[in-house]
Design a protein around this motif. Structure first.
Motif, PDB file in Angstrom:
ATOM      1  N   THR A 130      54.113 -16.672 -86.482  1.00 50.37           N
ATOM      2  CA  THR A 130      53.210 -16.033 -87.449  1.00 50.37           C
ATOM      3  C   THR A 130      52.836 -14.611 -87.063  1.00 50.37           C
ATOM      4  N   GLY A 131      53.056 -14.252 -85.795  1.00 52.35           N
ATOM      5  CA  GLY A 131      52.611 -12.948 -85.327  1.00 52.35           C
ATOM      6  C   GLY A 131      51.144 -12.922 -84.951  1.00 52.35           C
ATOM      7  N   LYS A 132      50.510 -14.086 -84.849  1.00 55.20           N
ATOM      8  CA  LYS A 132      49.117 -14.136 -84.392  1.00 55.20           C
ATOM      9  C   LYS A 132      49.027 -13.597 -82.969  1.00 55.20           C
ATOM     10  N   LEU A 133      48.034 -12.735 -82.732  1.00 57.26           N
ATOM     11  CA  LEU A 133      47.869 -12.139 -81.409  1.00 57.26           C
ATOM     12  C   LEU A 133      46.396 -12.121 -81.024  1.00 57.26           C
ATOM     13  N   ILE A 134      46.089 -12.643 -79.836  1.00 61.54           N
ATOM     14  CA  ILE A 134      44.772 -12.520 -79.224  1.00 61.54           C
ATOM     15  C   ILE A 134      44.971 -11.776 -77.914  1.00 61.54           C
ATOM     16  N   ALA A 135      44.445 -10.571 -77.815  1.00 64.30           N
ATOM     17  CA  ALA A 135      44.648  -9.754 -76.620  1.00 64.30           C
ATOM     18  C   ALA A 135      43.362  -9.029 -76.268  1.00 64.30           C
ATOM     19  N   TRP A 136      43.208  -8.717 -74.976  1.00 58.27           N
ATOM     20  CA  TRP A 136      42.083  -7.946 -74.457  1.00 58.27           C
ATOM     21  C   TRP A 136      42.638  -6.654 -73.871  1.00 58.27           C
ATOM     22  N   VAL A 137      42.067  -5.531 -74.276  1.00 61.45           N
ATOM     23  CA  VAL A 137      42.566  -4.222 -73.860  1.00 61.45           C
ATOM     24  C   VAL A 137      41.425  -3.440 -73.216  1.00 61.45           C
ATOM     25  N   LYS A 138      41.675  -2.900 -72.044  1.00 64.38           N
ATOM     26  CA  LYS A 138      40.668  -2.094 -71.354  1.00 64.38           C
ATOM     27  C   LYS A 138      40.715  -0.668 -71.886  1.00 64.38           C
ATOM     28  N   VAL A 139      39.626  -0.246 -72.526  1.00 66.19           N
ATOM     29  CA  VAL A 139      39.542   1.099 -73.104  1.00 66.19           C
ATOM     30  C   VAL A 139      38.692   1.958 -72.171  1.00 66.19           C
ATOM     31  N   PRO A 140      39.257   3.030 -71.643  1.00 67.06           N
ATOM     32  CA  PRO A 140      38.519   3.844 -70.661  1.00 67.06           C
ATOM     33  C   PRO A 140      37.214   4.410 -71.205  1.00 67.06           C
ATOM     34  N   SER A 141      37.219   4.846 -72.460  1.00 71.66           N
ATOM     35  CA  SER A 141      35.998   5.390 -73.062  1.00 71.66           C
ATOM     36  C   SER A 141      35.940   4.950 -74.514  1.00 71.66           C
ATOM     37  N   LEU A 142      34.911   4.165 -74.834  1.00 72.41           N
ATOM     38  CA  LEU A 142      34.728   3.647 -76.186  1.00 72.41           C
ATOM     39  C   LEU A 142      33.551   4.385 -76.819  1.00 72.41           C
ATOM     40  N   SER A 143      33.863   5.230 -77.795  1.00 74.63           N
ATOM     41  CA  SER A 143      32.852   6.129 -78.355  1.00 74.63           C
ATOM     42  C   SER A 143      32.023   5.437 -79.433  1.00 74.63           C
ATOM     43  N   SER A 144      30.751   5.798 -79.441  1.00 73.03           N
ATOM     44  CA  SER A 144      29.849   5.307 -80.491  1.00 73.03           C
ATOM     45  C   SER A 144      29.686   6.323 -81.610  1.00 73.03           C
ATOM     46  N   SER A 145      30.324   7.481 -81.490  1.00 71.75           N
ATOM     47  CA  SER A 145      30.181   8.528 -82.508  1.00 71.75           C
ATOM     48  C   SER A 145      31.487   8.840 -83.222  1.00 71.75           C
ATOM     49  N   THR A 146      32.619   8.599 -82.580  1.00 68.22           N
ATOM     50  CA  THR A 146      33.925   8.892 -83.168  1.00 68.22           C
ATOM     51  C   THR A 146      34.807   7.667 -83.027  1.00 68.22           C
ATOM     52  N   ASP A 147      35.488   7.315 -84.092  1.00 72.92           N
ATOM     53  CA  ASP A 147      36.387   6.166 -84.021  1.00 72.92           C
ATOM     54  C   ASP A 147      37.412   6.366 -82.908  1.00 72.92           C
ATOM     55  N   THR A 148      37.688   5.303 -82.197  1.00 72.93           N
ATOM     56  CA  THR A 148      38.686   5.326 -81.121  1.00 72.93           C
ATOM     57  C   THR A 148      39.997   4.768 -81.646  1.00 72.93           C
ATOM     58  N   THR A 149      41.072   5.511 -81.408  1.00 69.22           N
ATOM     59  CA  THR A 149      42.406   5.073 -81.840  1.00 69.22           C
ATOM     60  C   THR A 149      43.230   4.647 -80.639  1.00 69.22           C
TER      61      THR A 149
END
Length: 747
Positions: free
Chosen positions: A94-113
């Protein structure tokens, strides 16, 4: 004001443009999708935050990713900076995916891509689960295992051993969780034991955080979620439980204890339950990201460590208390997580589809190149084919550079700097299946290795179009080997009395290595082997050569084995003062160990007017005395097609190829007296010096040659011997069965 808005629009456009044109991680990954994290769901800018990526289904992942998700990876918005990730679950159907990704900086003012890459059929696992979780996490249990051990995702290995789950309707490790899988506890005796590792003890002053997703079947009584504590009375340790409608946390040092609670309104509902403990200050509870109860715990000043295991779903503190309901995603940190972290975690896990949005699939425009040959284990001795596959989804004009290097990717020695693959038909040593690069296309370049030193190399290939390039190298080194091996043998010199095993020893001088040896006996059929045993009497010629792994063929070698297990005849011719005499000498069977084992005297019929006495020992020393003439001759046969002739003064135990010739007016009795060959049935090594004696008034000229079956005499050397006594050594390499002729004339 208008200028400010205009500037903001320009910046936004540039950001979108840069993201849309982000560099590609690697040409071996054919596809990617952008993942956009909604900044409004992030309470404050956070560092090294583990973001849950939850995709219910995706047809692209199902059809283009590896079935084990090994090729899935994540990068920052630049498209190239790889991020640590852990895959909790992937369904290739099905392509179902559950993953955890470490994001170095997660901004509260600008969307993170972020970018998710996939579509590399040869990739090994890209996961780095341990590094997803920052150094403060001491245990992370996803509860995605449906049997056996629950594995801790951190480096602390605080794995959990499940007990008493009977896989019934109310007791199973295969329950539906908030994130993915979960454990359903029956409230009677189910629990998970995570051991007593030091990372789970927080002493007298270490902060910590406990968190779990809980769906209680009942909110009455005591239902423990996490417990590391000991018995009733002077209790020590910590507990997180549901107690009579409240989320309840308790901390004890054996003297003082404190507890904080927060109402759980109803059962059969998922709650994100968290308590953050600041030692010497407060313990703060959170339910679903909301601030719950706060209590001063400064009175709990002592050590809270216990030797009891950390339990999930139970507490053994005097009485036994068990969870009744489903538990998922249990985490423990050795720091007090702040409210922003906890709130963002709740936002992410409670609704991952709104926290992150998945963009449309993108296809790589980078040409893809794969080196197929030569590869590891290949040996190249002549011109070689460099085989590589190329693919370019935008079907641009492609160019290629080919090199060979001692280390992969060095491009140290160019084979061809710039070849236009689209013009392959016009290039004599290049061929391609076609020029439709959208499909993987194989090309072959014929490489002339003349001048390339022998050694181990990699092939480096760089393919590029007008916008991008791609590089690949041989996956392991191959060997260039243009030198043939060298083979030797152990064939013994002289006549042998027993069968002989000839061993061929091949040496390729640390290059590709010997592959096999071929041999032929007496011009017979060729066979393969490292040895051959010769049984039959006679003079045998053996031809042999070896071939190495690169295919280099050695020139043919020839050796000889002479076996005589009975008597043997050979001919010697003499010319003295113009008179030719040919004698057939009969050599009796072999003797051994310097002792005469067979008849030591052999008398030939006197019909020719000549009697002979012949001797032979294990060292192939032949003795001949012409009984009624003034000739004495010792002969050693070197090999079946070479005959060496020597004038020699003394028997030398280290020299086995000798002929002694005596021409003298001395009587035979003098000869016998002066140089006995055998005494008391034993060969003598200290014989007196024999001499070559000539008449006092004459000078002799000696010439040596071959009698080609008595048809002619080929004289190939010329010596003049003045009067007196002389020592002369003459050697001649002849053809088998030809006779050595000595010609004496007076001058």
């Amino acid at each position: 004001m208008k200028k400010s808005w205009f500037l903001i629009l320009i910046i936004a456009f540039l950001l979108l443009f840069l993201e849309a044109n982000a560099a590609w991680y690697n040409s071996n990954w054919l596809y990617r999708k952008a993942i956009t994290i909604d900044s409004s769901k992030v309470s404050a800018t956070l560092s090294n935050f583990p973001v849950l990526i939850s995709i219910a289904s995706d047809s692209d992942l199902a059809s283009k990713a590896q079935s084990d998700a090994n090729d899935i990876l994540f990068t920052l918005s630049d498209g190239t900076t790889k991020l640590a990730h852990e895959i909790e679950d992937f369904n290739s159907a099905t392509g179902k995916l559950i993953a955890w990704v470490k994001v170095p900086s997660l901004s509260s003012s600008t969307d993170t891509t972020l970018y998710m890459y996939y579509g590399n059929s040869s990739a090994s696992s890209q996961q780095d689960a341990v590094n997803v979780w920052d150094v403060n996490y001491v245990m992370v249990q996803h509860f995605n295992e449906t049997s056996g051990t629950h594995n801790d995702s951190t480096s602390n290995d605080n794995d959990g051993i499940p007990y008493n789950f009977d896989e019934s309707a109310d007791s199973t490790m295969n329950a539906t969780g908030k994130i993915n899988g979960a454990d359903l506890f029956d409230g009677t005796n189910d629990y998970v034991d995570c051991g007593d590792d030091g990372s789970l003890n927080f002493g007298a002053d270490k902060d910590f955080t406990l968190e779990a997703w809980v769906n209680p079947n009942s909110i009455t009584s005591y239902r423990d979620i996490i417990s590391k504590a000991n018995g009733a009375g002077a209790e020590k340790g910590y507990q997180l439980r549901i107690s009579n409608g409240y989320l309840y946390f308790k901390i004890c040092d054996g003297t003082a204890y404190k507890a904080v609670s927060y109402a759980i309104p109803e059962p059969n509902t998922w709650y994100h339950c968290v308590v953050a403990v600041n030692r010497g200050s407060n313990a703060t509870s959170y339910v679903n990201g909301n601030l719950g109860g706060v209590i001063d715990i400064s009175e709990v000043e002592g050590d809270i460590d216990v030797t009891e295991s950390l339990l999930i779903g139970a507490a053994f503190v005097g009485n036994y208390y068990y969870a009744d309901g489903t538990i998922d995603e249990v985490r423990i940190s050795d720091s007090a997580r702040d409210g922003n972290w906890i709130q963002t975690s709740y936002n992410n896990m409670s609704s991952p589809s709104t926290f992150c949005t998945l963009g449309a699939g993108e296809t790589s425009e980078i040409p893809i190149v794969t080196v197929n040959a030569p590869q590891a284990g290949n040996y190249v001795s002549t011109d070689a084919n460099i085989v590589f596959s190329v693919q370019d989804f935008d079907n641009s004009e492609l160019h290629v550079r080919l090199s060979y290097s001692v280390s992969a990717g060095a491009f140290a020695n160019d084979i061809n700097v710039d070849v236009n693959l689209n013009n392959y038909a016009a290039i004599s040593n290049l061929s391609c299946d076609d020029s439709n690069w959208e499909d993987s296309t194989q090309c072959i370049y014929n490489w002339t290795i003349s001048g390339v030193p022998d050694g181990n190399y990699f092939i480096d290939v760089n393919v590029w179009d007008s916008s991008a390039s791609s590089v690949d190298s041989s996956n392991s080194s191959f060997m260039v080997d243009t030198n043939a091996p060298v083979t030797s043998d152990n064939a013994p010199l002289g006549w042998q009395s027993q069968p002989v095993t000839v061993v061929f020893s091949c040496d390729d001088n640390s290059e590709s290595g010997c592959s096999y040896t071929r041999y032929s006996v007496d011009s017979g059929s060729w066979a393969t082997g490292s040895s051959v045993k010769i049984y039959s009497d006679g003079n045998h010629s053996i031809q042999y050569y070896s071939v190495d792994r690169a295919g280099n063929i050695e020139s043919t070698n020839t050796t000889y084995v002479a076996i005589m297990r009975g008597d043997h005849n050979f001919s010697v011719g003499f010319i003295f003062d113009g008179n030719y005499r040919s004698y057939t000498v009969k050599i009796p069977g072999f003797v051994s160990d310097q002792n005469v084992q067979l008849t030591s005297t052999q008398v030939i019929s006197n019909s020719s007017g000549i009697d002979y006495v012949a001797f032979h020992d294990s060292n192939d020393l032949f003795g001949l005395i012409a009984a009624d003439k003034t000739y004495s001759l010792d002969i050693t046969n070197v090999n079946p097609s070479t005959f060496n002739v020597y004038f020699h003064q003394r028997y030398d135990s280290n020299s086995r190829r000798e002929i002694w010739l005596l021409h003298s007016k001395c009587s035979f009795s003098d000869i016998d007296e002066k140089m006995p060959l055998i005494k008391n049935n034993t060969f003598l090594s200290n014989r007196k010096l024999p001499s070559i004696c000539f008449t006092e008034s004459a000078e002799y000229r000696v010439t040596v040659g071959l009698d080609y079956y008595n048809s002619s005499i080929d004289i190939n050397s010329d010596l003049r011997l003045p009067k007196g006594t002389h020592r002369i050594r003459i050697s001649n390499a002849g053809v088998s069965n030809n006779r050595v002729v000595l010609n004496f004339t007076t001058t």
